[in-house]
Design a protein around this motif. Structure first.
Motif, mmCIF file in Angstrom:
data_model
loop_
_atom_site.group_PDB
_atom_site.id
_atom_site.type_symbol
_atom_site.label_atom_id
_atom_site.label_comp_id
_atom_site.label_asym_id
_atom_site.label_seq_id
_atom_site.Cartn_x
_atom_site.Cartn_y
_atom_site.Cartn_z
ATOM 1 N N VAL A 144 46.639 43.151 29.053
ATOM 2 C CA VAL A 144 45.329 42.135 28.654
ATOM 3 C C VAL A 144 44.602 42.005 29.852
ATOM 4 O O VAL A 144 44.972 41.770 31.036
ATOM 5 C CB VAL A 144 45.798 41.073 28.110
ATOM 6 N N LEU A 145 43.290 41.793 29.956
ATOM 7 C CA LEU A 145 42.458 41.406 30.946
ATOM 8 C C LEU A 145 41.623 40.317 30.373
ATOM 9 O O LEU A 145 41.069 40.333 29.205
ATOM 10 C CB LEU A 145 41.556 42.613 31.269
ATOM 11 N N ARG A 196 35.225 46.431 37.794
ATOM 12 C CA ARG A 196 36.809 46.484 38.063
ATOM 13 C C ARG A 196 37.416 46.546 36.630
ATOM 14 O O ARG A 196 38.185 47.344 36.557
ATOM 15 C CB ARG A 196 37.453 45.202 38.555
ATOM 16 N N VAL A 197 36.735 46.241 35.710
ATOM 17 C CA VAL A 197 37.427 46.203 34.388
ATOM 18 C C VAL A 197 37.248 47.614 33.769
ATOM 19 O O VAL A 197 38.142 48.157 33.257
ATOM 20 C CB VAL A 197 36.682 45.241 33.325
ATOM 21 N N LYS A 218 46.560 42.080 39.426
ATOM 22 C CA LYS A 218 46.926 40.700 38.986
ATOM 23 C C LYS A 218 45.707 39.976 38.894
ATOM 24 O O LYS A 218 45.358 39.182 37.743
ATOM 25 C CB LYS A 218 47.704 39.884 40.015
ATOM 26 N N SER A 219 44.853 39.869 39.934
ATOM 27 C CA SER A 219 43.569 39.106 39.749
ATOM 28 C C SER A 219 42.508 39.676 40.488
ATOM 29 O O SER A 219 42.890 40.277 41.695
ATOM 30 C CB SER A 219 43.747 37.621 39.830
ATOM 31 N N MET A 220 41.256 38.920 40.287
ATOM 32 C CA MET A 220 40.278 39.348 41.233
ATOM 33 C C MET A 220 39.159 38.069 41.152
ATOM 34 O O MET A 220 38.757 37.886 40.087
ATOM 35 C CB MET A 220 39.487 40.600 40.992
ATOM 36 N N TYR A 244 47.166 41.029 32.919
ATOM 37 C CA TYR A 244 48.310 40.777 32.389
ATOM 38 C C TYR A 244 48.932 42.128 31.884
ATOM 39 O O TYR A 244 48.793 42.842 31.069
ATOM 40 C CB TYR A 244 48.682 39.807 31.143
ATOM 41 N N GLY A 245 50.065 42.459 32.575
ATOM 42 C CA GLY A 245 50.746 43.693 32.611
ATOM 43 C C GLY A 245 50.098 44.874 32.989
ATOM 44 O O GLY A 245 50.520 46.002 32.683
#
Length: 401
Positions: free
Chosen positions: A333-334, A222-223, A351-353, A345-346
């Protein structure tokens, strides 16, 4: 029961690799046919320390022939026909990591578990019967000559990796080797030659895979996907709370284990190289003054202007998370915490995993290797990247900054 089983497996492993010598503890030996006499000795007044019962057909000594583990299946013609269409996989090494992670992962692919080789045979017999291998042996050369073995998995001590990888490639076998690939630049050169002589990355040639599992983890994928939408250089900070290992441990030995940079930090160099998606241009190491010199900051720079720092620290607390990755890119930012929670972030739309349980990509790594063999896909990790990561890890380990 679980604890007893793990303790039993640990004892088997220690016996198999020579760390535990039980010979001085054996006071009497009996054939299984003499079991009654052995029990009389235990209950009698004659002093005894350790009683060894010998079973016919399973005395497996170093260099001996293979021991069939499931001969009933081997005699079943229908089962043999079914296995002909499956990839035969054999293991060199049957230690804790192989039994807890790699063998189950290969078994889940429906691979045909063919042979398992261990130095003394004890752990090999245990792993063979537990997971359903056809045979076990103490002679690793058997695997490279075995026609039913298409892929060899190497999980032995680090100093043996290069020799086994080279031998497997020369035998036309696909190779999955647990990190590191090798310990020296000379070994790396020999592996490169064997790989190219075997056909390189041409279709139908042996697949060479190093167990760099983290690049296959779902959150890393995902990143990678998010970063593909960002132009310009990026900054990476990877903090590894590796924990202390005694100086006398084999992994700290430069000739046997290669040290912790070659032996483990290579994982994180590969991960950053994967996310940066480009060759590493410069690298250097800063080491904290210590007996083991395994608390280090590894600094990397890339051709596109990206930079990275891998903090590999052996002086932290076990209460602190083991791995954290932070990526700074174009005002965003991750942060990935311990392969459990990825936070953005941004990032528009992200938002999240979160995962219910940690997943460092072990199974996906094995699946990618297996699919490359079955489907004829390219090597899951390009060969030039394997060479690059190995070379840089070796040079970082030998640098004295």
């Amino acid at each position: 029961r679980w604890t007893e089983q793990r303790n039993f497996e640990a004892v088997l492993d220690m016996m198999s690799d020579g760390r535990l010598d039980v010979k001085p503890l054996i006071s009497h030996r009996f054939a299984i046919s003499e079991a009654e006499e052995a029990y009389e000795l235990v209950g009698g007044g004659v002093p005894s320390l350790g009683i060894l019962l010998k079973y016919p057909g399973i005395q497996l000594t170093p260099g001996s022939r293979s021991l069939p583990l499931n001969s009933a299946q081997q005699q079943n013609a229908e089962v043999r026909v079914q296995k002909q269409g499956r990839v035969g996989v054999s293991f060199v090494g049957a230690g804790n990591y192989a039994k807890s992670t790699l063998i189950p992962a290969f078994k889940a692919t429906q691979a045909h578990l063919r042979l398992v080789a261990s130095s003394t045979g004890v752990s090999g017999v245990h792993a063979g019967r537990k997971f359903g291998f056809e045979e076990t042996t103490t002679d690793a050369n058997t695997l490279f000559c075995d026609q039913a073995t298409r892929a060899v998995v190497i999980t032995t001590r680090h100093d043996s990796h290069a020799g086994y990888v080279t031998r497997a490639l020369q035998s036309g076998k696909h190779v999955f080797v647990e990190k590191p690939l090798c310990l020296t630049l000379q070994e790396l050169s020999e592996i490169e030659k064997a790989y190219l002589d075997a056909g390189g990355s041409e279709t139908g040639s042996p697949v060479l895979m190093v167990g760099f599992n983290r690049r296959f983890a779902p959150q890393i994928k995902r990143v990678k996907q998010l970063l593909e939408g960002v132009s310009g250089p990026k900054s990476f900070i990877l903090t590894v709370n590796a924990g202390a290992i005694p100086a006398e441990h084999w992994t700290q030995d430069a000739e046997i284990g290669g040290g912790r940079i070659i032996g483990e930090a290579c994982h994180f160099i590969d991960l950053i190289r994967f996310l940066a998606a480009g060759p590493i241009k410069c690298w250097q190491r800063l080491s904290m003054d210590s007996e083991t010199t395994d608390t280090v900051s590894l600094q990397l720079s890339f051709h596109d202007g990206s930079i990275a720092t891998v903090h590999y620290f052996a002086n932290g607390s076990k209460a602190f998370p083991k791995e954290r990755l932070e990526v700074f890119a174009s005002g965003r930012v991750l942060r990935l915490d311990n392969f459990r929670k990825l936070t953005g972030y941004g990032w528009p739309g992200f938002k999240s995993m979160k995962l219910w349980r940690q997943d460092k990509g072990h199974s996906a790594c094995v699946e990618a290797f297996f699919d490359a063999i079955v489907e004829g896909h390219p090597d899951p990790i390009p060969f030039d990247e394997l060479i690059e990561i190995s070379k840089i890890s070796i040079e970082l380990a030998s640098s004295a900054l």
